[in-house]
Every structure is written in structure tokens, then in C-alpha cells.
Design a protein around this motif. Sequence first.
Motif, PDB file in Angstrom:
ATOM      1  N   THR A  24     -10.911 -46.333 -12.682  1.00 44.93           N
ATOM      2  CA  THR A  24     -11.193 -47.253 -11.581  1.00 44.93           C
ATOM      3  C   THR A  24     -11.332 -46.506 -10.266  1.00 44.93           C
ATOM      4  O   THR A  24     -12.227 -46.799  -9.457  1.00 44.93           O
ATOM      5  N   MET A  25     -10.475 -45.524 -10.034  1.00 47.50           N
ATOM      6  CA  MET A  25     -10.566 -44.739  -8.797  1.00 47.50           C
ATOM      7  C   MET A  25     -11.877 -43.974  -8.731  1.00 47.50           C
ATOM      8  O   MET A  25     -12.483 -43.843  -7.660  1.00 47.50           O
ATOM      9  N   ALA A  26     -12.335 -43.470  -9.871  1.00 49.57           N
ATOM     10  CA  ALA A  26     -13.616 -42.755  -9.899  1.00 49.57           C
ATOM     11  C   ALA A  26     -14.765 -43.703  -9.557  1.00 49.57           C
ATOM     12  O   ALA A  26     -15.664 -43.353  -8.773  1.00 49.57           O
ATOM     13  N   VAL A  27     -14.737 -44.910 -10.120  1.00 54.53           N
ATOM     14  CA  VAL A  27     -15.788 -45.887  -9.844  1.00 54.53           C
ATOM     15  C   VAL A  27     -15.754 -46.319  -8.379  1.00 54.53           C
ATOM     16  O   VAL A  27     -16.800 -46.437  -7.722  1.00 54.53           O
ATOM     17  N   ILE A  28     -14.554 -46.554  -7.858  1.00 52.06           N
ATOM     18  CA  ILE A  28     -14.420 -46.954  -6.453  1.00 52.06           C
ATOM     19  C   ILE A  28     -14.970 -45.872  -5.530  1.00 52.06           C
ATOM     20  O   ILE A  28     -15.650 -46.160  -4.544  1.00 52.06           O
ATOM     21  N   ALA A  29     -14.672 -44.614  -5.839  1.00 52.58           N
ATOM     22  CA  ALA A  29     -15.115 -43.508  -4.986  1.00 52.58           C
ATOM     23  C   ALA A  29     -16.625 -43.518  -4.821  1.00 52.58           C
ATOM     24  O   ALA A  29     -17.144 -43.288  -3.718  1.00 52.58           O
ATOM     25  N   PHE A  30     -17.332 -43.785  -5.912  1.00 50.14           N
ATOM     26  CA  PHE A  30     -18.790 -43.844  -5.791  1.00 50.14           C
ATOM     27  C   PHE A  30     -19.249 -45.153  -5.164  1.00 50.14           C
ATOM     28  O   PHE A  30     -20.093 -45.163  -4.268  1.00 50.14           O
ATOM     29  N   GLN A  31     -18.684 -46.270  -5.620  1.00 47.04           N
ATOM     30  CA  GLN A  31     -19.195 -47.566  -5.209  1.00 47.04           C
ATOM     31  C   GLN A  31     -19.070 -47.808  -3.713  1.00 47.04           C
ATOM     32  O   GLN A  31     -19.940 -48.419  -3.094  1.00 47.04           O
ATOM     33  N   LEU A  32     -17.990 -47.332  -3.098  1.00 47.57           N
ATOM     34  CA  LEU A  32     -17.821 -47.553  -1.666  1.00 47.57           C
ATOM     35  C   LEU A  32     -18.896 -46.847  -0.852  1.00 47.57           C
ATOM     36  O   LEU A  32     -19.261 -47.308   0.236  1.00 47.57           O
ATOM     37  N   ASN A  33     -19.421 -45.738  -1.378  1.00 48.15           N
ATOM     38  CA  ASN A  33     -20.540 -45.071  -0.695  1.00 48.15           C
ATOM     39  C   ASN A  33     -21.796 -45.934  -0.732  1.00 48.15           C
ATOM     40  O   ASN A  33     -22.686 -45.779   0.114  1.00 48.15           O
ATOM     41  N   ALA A  34     -21.869 -46.841  -1.726  1.00 48.05           N
ATOM     42  CA  ALA A  34     -23.043 -47.708  -1.843  1.00 48.05           C
ATOM     43  C   ALA A  34     -22.906 -48.970  -1.005  1.00 48.05           C
ATOM     44  O   ALA A  34     -23.894 -49.486  -0.493  1.00 48.05           O
ATOM     45  N   THR A  35     -21.663 -49.490  -0.853  1.00 46.91           N
ATOM     46  CA  THR A  35     -21.495 -50.799  -0.217  1.00 46.91           C
ATOM     47  C   THR A  35     -21.011 -50.740   1.233  1.00 46.91           C
ATOM     48  O   THR A  35     -21.426 -51.560   2.055  1.00 46.91           O
TER      49      THR A  35
END
Length: 475
Positions: A24-35
Amino acid sequence: MTTSARAPQGPLTRGRATLLTGLTMAVIAFQLNATMLNPAVTQMEIELGVTTAAIAFSSALFFLSKAIFQVFMPRLSDMVGRRRVLLVLLAILAAGTVIAMVGPTVEWLYVGRFIQGTCGPVFTIALLTLREAIPDEKEYGTRLGVIIAINGGIAGIDVILGGWMAEHFGFRSILALCLVLTIAAILAVIAWVPSGIATPGARMDWWGVAFIAVVVVALSWAVGGDPFGHRFPSLWAFGYIALAALALLAFVARQRSARDPLIPADQLGNRAIWAMPLTTILTLAGVMAVANLVGPSFAQNPAAGWGMSATLASILFIAPYALVGWVVGPFAGRLAPRVGYVRLLQLGLLSSAVVIAALALVGLRSPIAFGVLLFVLGITYGGITNVMLNGLGVLLSPASAPGLLPGLNGASFAIGAGLSFTIVGQAITNGSPAGAESSLGYAHGLWICAGIALLALLITPLLPKPQLNGAGGQA
């Protein structure tokens, strides 16, 4: 034809709670750069001294590189191991974030955002890791729903926080926060994500990768516009479509002759290889722009809509849409093995089409109806349809190449989203009197979206039935 995911085996035995946290932390790290940068567009224009189009181009580069690398990085993780690829991608993400954060000009922002986008496969590889670690279908479905919901945003809080940080500290503060979270994600993956199963001696078909990458880029430029300002419909757009068709033919020919094909020769006739990406493209084309373009644009439009501020529109419409999908996703994932992934996908698509039609009929007349219907769409699409699309992408992938279909499916999300924004954006303008934006133009766009969603529904019977672990699983 049925397909099965690779059976859980090998060293994937770490604690499931810590595994889920690390992924989840890995996904959040990328996703926040998108949103988080979405509400910071104006601040980015001011700080870099450029136009909205220039900032939009940086986002286009981000999603284009994401689509390209989605095609082959999950397959590469089949060969060299999931954690190794996750760590490489997160390290690259950190480097791209630093470049975008400290770069003094918009050209440096372009470089940084393109590098960041290459790390989009983090999400897909997280789903594959989870599948291999958790044999129980209900538990897998629940945790699948959690990660997919996280990948859609942090319940709307990320967008609100991004706008506040940009306003008070500048857009670079958002990238600084993303960098800290990326470093934390790297440490979490090292500590909590097992090394996984590599395939010694396996080789990547780089010619196949090149051909399919041309297909992805050409289709993306055809439906979403190219960097040179050419938009669909145009001669350039049709040229890109022709190029995509030629590259696809070259890709199929390569797969039939390659020693280590990207798609195994016995899988070229597998319906899942083409029906799953087609379903995803049509679904995203029909739904993506409804909440992400029509919602904020209509709410802020002073003539056609209600003239709200961006912050108020986000709080009233976008955040609830994201939040309910975040809540419903885990429940839908848990229910899927019992009811059936395809059945829930069909239910989600049908109900989403009905909601979009209701938005066109009554939602544009009242902010209350508008908000309620967008909230329901968060359930039908964000909580159900999106989870089923991602879940089926994993479950229907060939056992001999588990990273193949999730990669193709991930690229299909980007193509479908680009198609959605292009179609709806043009409908809003062209469907209005004298080219001006009006409620009539928005209604035209919504009716088109409802029709495309129904077309996606018609494709779903072509999807093969996935085999689930244990007896009693439904398709």
C-alpha cells in the motif's frame, strides 16, 4: 477457455498485514504524484511562468510513460522477481521527483514527470505480489479492493491537501512530501515485501516490447492528442491509428517467431488477451471523464453550472465520489469470489450507465441531484467496476506469464482515459449553441458516456471464466 493465476508458492510467507502495508505504501508513493498536483496547476503556471497548456503537457508525458512501461514491467517482474522490480521503480520515482522538484524550468518538469510516470507499474506489480501471497480468495479479494481503492486516491483528501499545500507553500512542497513518502515506501518494501519468485534464464522479448509500445503511444496520441497540438479527428490522428495497426501486425508476427515471446504462442488466441483490454478501454472511455471532467467543470461553470470555486466543488462532489469508492472497494473484492468477478463487472457497468444517463436527464438541473448521482457513481464504478477490471486483469492472465495481461490492462486504462477526456471535452463544446459551453453540451457528453459504458457491457460476455483457488469459485 479458462486461465489460472500462478499458484501461491515459494518464499511468499511474510506476515500478511505487513505485506499489505508495504504494498500500500508503494502504491501511495506513486499515486500521490498523480493526484496531488492536479489542484496545483495554477500555482505551477505562476512559479514556472508558463501557460496551462505547458503544465498539461507535463501531465500528458507522465501518463504516456506510465502506459508504455505498464506493457512490459509486470512481465519483467515475472522473470527477475517482484520486489526487485518494485525497488528499482521506487528508486527511479524518487529520482524523477527530485528532478521535478528542484528543476528551475518547465523543461526540467517535463523530464521529471516523464521519469515519474515510468513507475506506474508499481500498482500492477503490487496486485501480482498480493495474488501470489494470499491463497484464500475472500481475503485476497478484500485486500485487492483495498489496494485498488488506494490507487484511485486517498478518499479525496489527497486532492484537498494538494490544493492547500500549493496555495500556502508552492507546488514544490507537494513533490517534497511525495519524495519523503517514496523513501518511506522503499524502506517498507525492503522490510515487509518478500523477494518473490524469479524465473532463471527467462529473457524479455524487447522487439515485442518495442512494437507494443508503438501501439500504445500511437493510440494514446490518436485519441488524446499528440505533443504537437494535433487532436482527434485529424489526418494525424488517423495516421497514428494506421501506425498502431501496422505495429500490432508486426507484434503478432514477432510473437509467432520469437524464441521467448512476450505473449506465449499458445495464448495468442486467448480471448482474455484482447477482450480484457478492450473492455477496460471502453469502460474508462465511458466513465473516466464523468467525475473528473464533467463534475468539476460543470460545478465551476458560471453560465452552464453553479459557478462554484474549485475547492468547494472538490469538497461537495469529487471527495465524496472518491471516498465512497474507497470504502466500497474492499467489500466488492471480498464478494467477488462468491458472486463472480464478471457478474459484478456487468452489474457495475450497467448501473454506471444508468447513473450517467440520470446525470444527463436530471443531474444537471440540481446540485443536490448532481452530488447524489456522482456519489452513487463512486459506488458503481469506483467501488465495483474498477475493482473488477483490475482483479480480472490478474486472474485471467496466462499462468505461464502472470504479469502479461495486468500490464496490457494497465496500459488500457491510460488509453481509455485519454479517449474519454477527448470525446467528452469536444462534446461539451461542439454540443453547445455557437460553440459556447452550456448544459446542453454537458448533457451530450454524458449521453455519449452512457452509450460507451453499455458498449463495454456488451463486450463482457467474451471474457473467459477465471479459475479461482479452491472449489466453488464463480466467474
